[in-house]
Design a protein around this motif. Structure first.
Motif, PDB file in Angstrom:
ATOM      1  N   ARG A 243       0.791  -1.230   0.000  1.00 44.20           N
ATOM      2  CA  ARG A 243       0.000   0.000   0.000  1.00 44.20           C
ATOM      3  C   ARG A 243       0.828   1.288   0.000  1.00 44.20           C
ATOM      4  O   ARG A 243       0.566   2.189  -0.811  1.00 44.20           O
ATOM      5  N   PRO A 244       1.850   1.402   0.837  1.00 42.90           N
ATOM      6  CA  PRO A 244       2.611   2.672   0.815  1.00 42.90           C
ATOM      7  C   PRO A 244       3.205   2.965  -0.557  1.00 42.90           C
ATOM      8  O   PRO A 244       3.060   4.074  -1.080  1.00 42.90           O
ATOM      9  N   GLU A 245       3.858   1.953  -1.136  1.00 43.73           N
ATOM     10  CA  GLU A 245       4.429   2.144  -2.465  1.00 43.73           C
ATOM     11  C   GLU A 245       3.342   2.439  -3.491  1.00 43.73           C
ATOM     12  O   GLU A 245       3.526   3.279  -4.385  1.00 43.73           O
ATOM     13  N   ALA A 246       2.217   1.769  -3.372  1.00 47.91           N
ATOM     14  CA  ALA A 246       1.124   1.985  -4.320  1.00 47.91           C
ATOM     15  C   ALA A 246       0.646   3.434  -4.258  1.00 47.91           C
ATOM     16  O   ALA A 246       0.376   4.058  -5.296  1.00 47.91           O
ATOM     17  N   GLU A 247       0.591   3.973  -3.054  1.00 45.83           N
ATOM     18  CA  GLU A 247       0.100   5.352  -2.920  1.00 45.83           C
ATOM     19  C   GLU A 247       1.117   6.356  -3.440  1.00 45.83           C
ATOM     20  O   GLU A 247       0.754   7.342  -4.088  1.00 45.83           O
ATOM     21  N   ARG A 248       2.381   6.093  -3.171  1.00 43.68           N
ATOM     22  CA  ARG A 248       3.429   6.979  -3.691  1.00 43.68           C
ATOM     23  C   ARG A 248       3.422   6.967  -5.222  1.00 43.68           C
ATOM     24  O   ARG A 248       3.424   8.004  -5.883  1.00 43.68           O
ATOM     25  N   LEU A 249       3.400   5.749  -5.754  1.00 41.46           N
ATOM     26  CA  LEU A 249       3.408   5.578  -7.207  1.00 41.46           C
ATOM     27  C   LEU A 249       2.198   6.271  -7.835  1.00 41.46           C
ATOM     28  O   LEU A 249       2.319   6.965  -8.853  1.00 41.46           O
ATOM     29  N   THR A 250       1.051   6.080  -7.245  1.00 43.96           N
ATOM     30  CA  THR A 250      -0.166   6.676  -7.785  1.00 43.96           C
ATOM     31  C   THR A 250      -0.064   8.197  -7.799  1.00 43.96           C
ATOM     32  O   THR A 250      -0.392   8.844  -8.799  1.00 43.96           O
TER      33      THR A 250
ATOM     34  N   VAL B 268       2.357   9.171 -10.756  1.00 45.31           N
ATOM     35  CA  VAL B 268       2.109   8.938 -12.176  1.00 45.31           C
ATOM     36  C   VAL B 268       0.642   9.009 -12.591  1.00 45.31           C
ATOM     37  O   VAL B 268       0.353   9.242 -13.762  1.00 45.31           O
ATOM     38  N   ALA B 269      -0.284   8.792 -11.667  1.00 43.35           N
ATOM     39  CA  ALA B 269      -1.694   8.770 -12.068  1.00 43.35           C
ATOM     40  C   ALA B 269      -2.578   9.069 -10.869  1.00 43.35           C
ATOM     41  O   ALA B 269      -3.288   8.191 -10.371  1.00 43.35           O
ATOM     42  N   PRO B 270      -2.557  10.322 -10.428  1.00 43.81           N
ATOM     43  CA  PRO B 270      -3.203  10.676  -9.152  1.00 43.81           C
ATOM     44  C   PRO B 270      -4.694  10.381  -9.122  1.00 43.81           C
ATOM     45  O   PRO B 270      -5.276  10.324  -8.044  1.00 43.81           O
ATOM     46  N   ASP B 271      -5.305  10.227 -10.288  1.00 41.98           N
ATOM     47  CA  ASP B 271      -6.759  10.034 -10.276  1.00 41.98           C
ATOM     48  C   ASP B 271      -7.163   8.558 -10.330  1.00 41.98           C
ATOM     49  O   ASP B 271      -8.351   8.259 -10.412  1.00 41.98           O
ATOM     50  N   LEU B 272      -6.190   7.671 -10.286  1.00 44.82           N
ATOM     51  CA  LEU B 272      -6.530   6.251 -10.294  1.00 44.82           C
ATOM     52  C   LEU B 272      -6.489   5.692  -8.875  1.00 44.82           C
ATOM     53  O   LEU B 272      -5.727   6.176  -8.037  1.00 44.82           O
ATOM     54  N   PRO B 273      -7.282   4.659  -8.621  1.00 44.25           N
ATOM     55  CA  PRO B 273      -7.133   3.967  -7.334  1.00 44.25           C
ATOM     56  C   PRO B 273      -5.742   3.327  -7.295  1.00 44.25           C
ATOM     57  O   PRO B 273      -5.299   2.766  -8.305  1.00 44.25           O
TER      58      PRO B 273
ATOM     59  N   LEU C 113      15.675  -3.792 -14.612  1.00 49.19           N
ATOM     60  CA  LEU C 113      17.113  -3.799 -14.871  1.00 49.19           C
ATOM     61  C   LEU C 113      17.499  -2.803 -15.957  1.00 49.19           C
ATOM     62  O   LEU C 113      18.589  -2.231 -15.934  1.00 49.19           O
ATOM     63  N   PHE C 114      16.647  -2.626 -16.924  1.00 48.94           N
ATOM     64  CA  PHE C 114      16.995  -1.785 -18.068  1.00 48.94           C
ATOM     65  C   PHE C 114      16.560  -0.336 -17.869  1.00 48.94           C
ATOM     66  O   PHE C 114      16.650   0.475 -18.781  1.00 48.94           O
ATOM     67  N   GLY C 115      16.065  -0.030 -16.692  1.00 49.16           N
ATOM     68  CA  GLY C 115      15.851   1.372 -16.353  1.00 49.16           C
ATOM     69  C   GLY C 115      14.458   1.921 -16.594  1.00 49.16           C
ATOM     70  O   GLY C 115      14.227   3.100 -16.365  1.00 49.16           O
ATOM     71  N   GLN C 116      13.533   1.088 -17.029  1.00 47.08           N
ATOM     72  CA  GLN C 116      12.195   1.606 -17.305  1.00 47.08           C
ATOM     73  C   GLN C 116      11.431   1.945 -16.023  1.00 47.08           C
ATOM     74  O   GLN C 116      10.467   2.698 -16.064  1.00 47.08           O
ATOM     75  N   PHE C 117      11.848   1.375 -14.916  1.00 46.77           N
ATOM     76  CA  PHE C 117      11.166   1.655 -13.646  1.00 46.77           C
ATOM     77  C   PHE C 117      11.733   2.890 -12.942  1.00 46.77           C
ATOM     78  O   PHE C 117      11.210   3.284 -11.893  1.00 46.77           O
ATOM     79  N   ASN C 118      12.783   3.474 -13.510  1.00 47.96           N
ATOM     80  CA  ASN C 118      13.339   4.673 -12.885  1.00 47.96           C
ATOM     81  C   ASN C 118      12.269   5.752 -12.752  1.00 47.96           C
ATOM     82  O   ASN C 118      11.540   6.029 -13.703  1.00 47.96           O
ATOM     83  N   ARG C 119      12.215   6.317 -11.591  1.00 49.50           N
ATOM     84  CA  ARG C 119      11.215   7.359 -11.283  1.00 49.50           C
ATOM     85  C   ARG C 119       9.781   6.827 -11.317  1.00 49.50           C
ATOM     86  O   ARG C 119       8.840   7.613 -11.296  1.00 49.50           O
ATOM     87  N   ILE C 120       9.591   5.523 -11.430  1.00 54.54           N
ATOM     88  CA  ILE C 120       8.227   4.984 -11.434  1.00 54.54           C
ATOM     89  C   ILE C 120       8.050   4.070 -10.224  1.00 54.54           C
ATOM     90  O   ILE C 120       7.232   4.344  -9.355  1.00 54.54           O
ATOM     91  N   VAL C 121       8.825   3.005 -10.189  1.00 54.66           N
ATOM     92  CA  VAL C 121       8.727   2.061  -9.072  1.00 54.66           C
ATOM     93  C   VAL C 121       9.939   2.257  -8.163  1.00 54.66           C
ATOM     94  O   VAL C 121      11.073   2.220  -8.630  1.00 54.66           O
ATOM     95  N   GLU C 122       9.672   2.476  -6.891  1.00 53.96           N
ATOM     96  CA  GLU C 122      10.774   2.686  -5.947  1.00 53.96           C
ATOM     97  C   GLU C 122      11.050   1.417  -5.150  1.00 53.96           C
ATOM     98  O   GLU C 122      12.171   0.960  -5.054  1.00 53.96           O
TER      99      GLU C 122
END
Lengths: 231, 231
Positions: free
Chosen positions: A162-169, A172-177, B199-208
DNA sequence: GTCTATAACGAGATAGAC
DNA sequence: GTCTATCTCGTTATAGAC
């Protein structure tokens, strides 16, 4: 005056395009690691130093190719999403996936450039970030539409995530659950896993009917983010 | 006599290993496309022609590195599958996925060699086929076990896909239900999609929080092939 | 200002004679 | 196995044409 400037500008655009075209040809033949400014110049009947008027360095030429590739696949995805196809969000999802795969099959070397192994010694500048996100933004937009139409059921979300999901949301997509956003990022990467395996030869002797196999898998990815089968 | 032969054989093994080690170092620095027998020889204080006694060509050296990499990741998957971990087939599935990811993170350049862009001008010989299938065989074995324990529910299979599903099943996993085999191949490619994007960097700034994100996605892949959450 | 061509640098690969 | 002569590369400085 303006006509002279116009002619110059036109020439510049044409030569820039010719350089990139020839570079793409080399990309296909030798790979990104061996892309050589001199060879491009030689093939174009220019002298290598002349290329520096158009691209300040070899890495800048590579960056231009990368940006072009991301823009091309992004545009293909956007077109597929906007097209009047079969109605329903899941059908639109699948058609976006198909468009991405079709572009990849038609441009395997450019696909490898952006979604394959990183080029040794090259590090992507900020300029690539925007174009690189276009396909993802199409998928996010699609999820947003489905949400507005009540055609998406957020998948379960574990507490650890959940924490990562909320940060990610938020990023990148603040209006999505959050549950949808996380599933979407996973589906996004898995979509390219399917395409890369096909393109890079892992499906040799394993999957024969690639189109029908892909369509089915893409549909399952859509359902994995919660898209309703019927809507 | 035998001791001399033994010493010779030992020396040959050691030198072969040294060549591959140095080649792996170059792989990391310059990429597979630029792997050069001469540079390897220079670094080892040998002359390039001497290397040909160990590897008949640059491509054979590349093949050896590829086979080693497939064997290493395959062995990691096999170990994870055989280990006494948390019980339950879904838990074992996840731990195999984690092992593959852990190996990839620890050996990014070897991962790129086998699961990244193809090396221009190189075409993999038959020797790589066996090692390349080890991870897949682990997943198939796991599905087989789950099936025997009634811990797997075949996902739905569309009629369009049935012929290909049956062909594929006969080829790679004759004892699995076609629906499971197809879902397994999709999950297999999607697993590597997750790893490649990280590994190839697509998650940079997306998934922490990559570990927790991956674990969750891997679990969903297991459920997508029909593994029961509890069992 | 905008472009191309010449020449050169240092580094590295390559082929062949010895 | 060694040496050398000849390639390639990215990049820069400079000079001259438009």
């Amino acid at each position: 005056m303006t006509s002279v400037q116009g002619a110059r500008a036109r020439a510049r655009i044409e030569i820039t395009a010719a350089i990139k075209d020839e570079a793409r040809t080399q990309l296909a033949a030798e790979g990104a690691a061996k892309l050589s400014l001199r060879a491009v110049a030689r093939e174009l009947g220019m002298v290598s130093s002349a290329l520096y008027r158009y691209f300040p360095s070899r890495d800048d030429l590579l960056t231009a190719l990368i940006v072009d590739a991301y823009d091309a696949v992004g545009a293909a995805a956007e077109r597929a999403c906007a097209a009047d196809g079969p109605s329903g969000h899941l059908a639109r999802w699948t058609s976006v996936c198909r468009a991405v795969r079709a572009w990849a099959l038609a441009h395997p070397h450019e696909y490898a450039l952006i979604y394959g192994s990183p080029v040794p010694g090259y590090s992507a500048p900020q300029d690539t970030v925007g174009p690189a996100s276009r396909v993802g933004l199409v998928l996010i937009g699609l999820a947003r539409d489905a949400l507005a139409a009540d055609a998406i059921t957020p998948p379960p979300l574990t507490e650890e995530l959940r924490p990562e999901a909320e940060r990610l949301t938020a990023d990148v997509a603040p209006d999505l659950p959050p549950a949808v956003a996380v599933a979407l990022v996973a589906a996004w990467s898995q979509l390219f896993g399917l395409i890369s395996f096909e393109l890079f030869g892992q499906f040799n002797r394993i999957v024969e009917e690639r189109q029908v196999f892909f369509d089915e898998a893409a549909g399952r990815l859509g359902r994995a983010i919660g898209l309703a089968p019927g809507a």
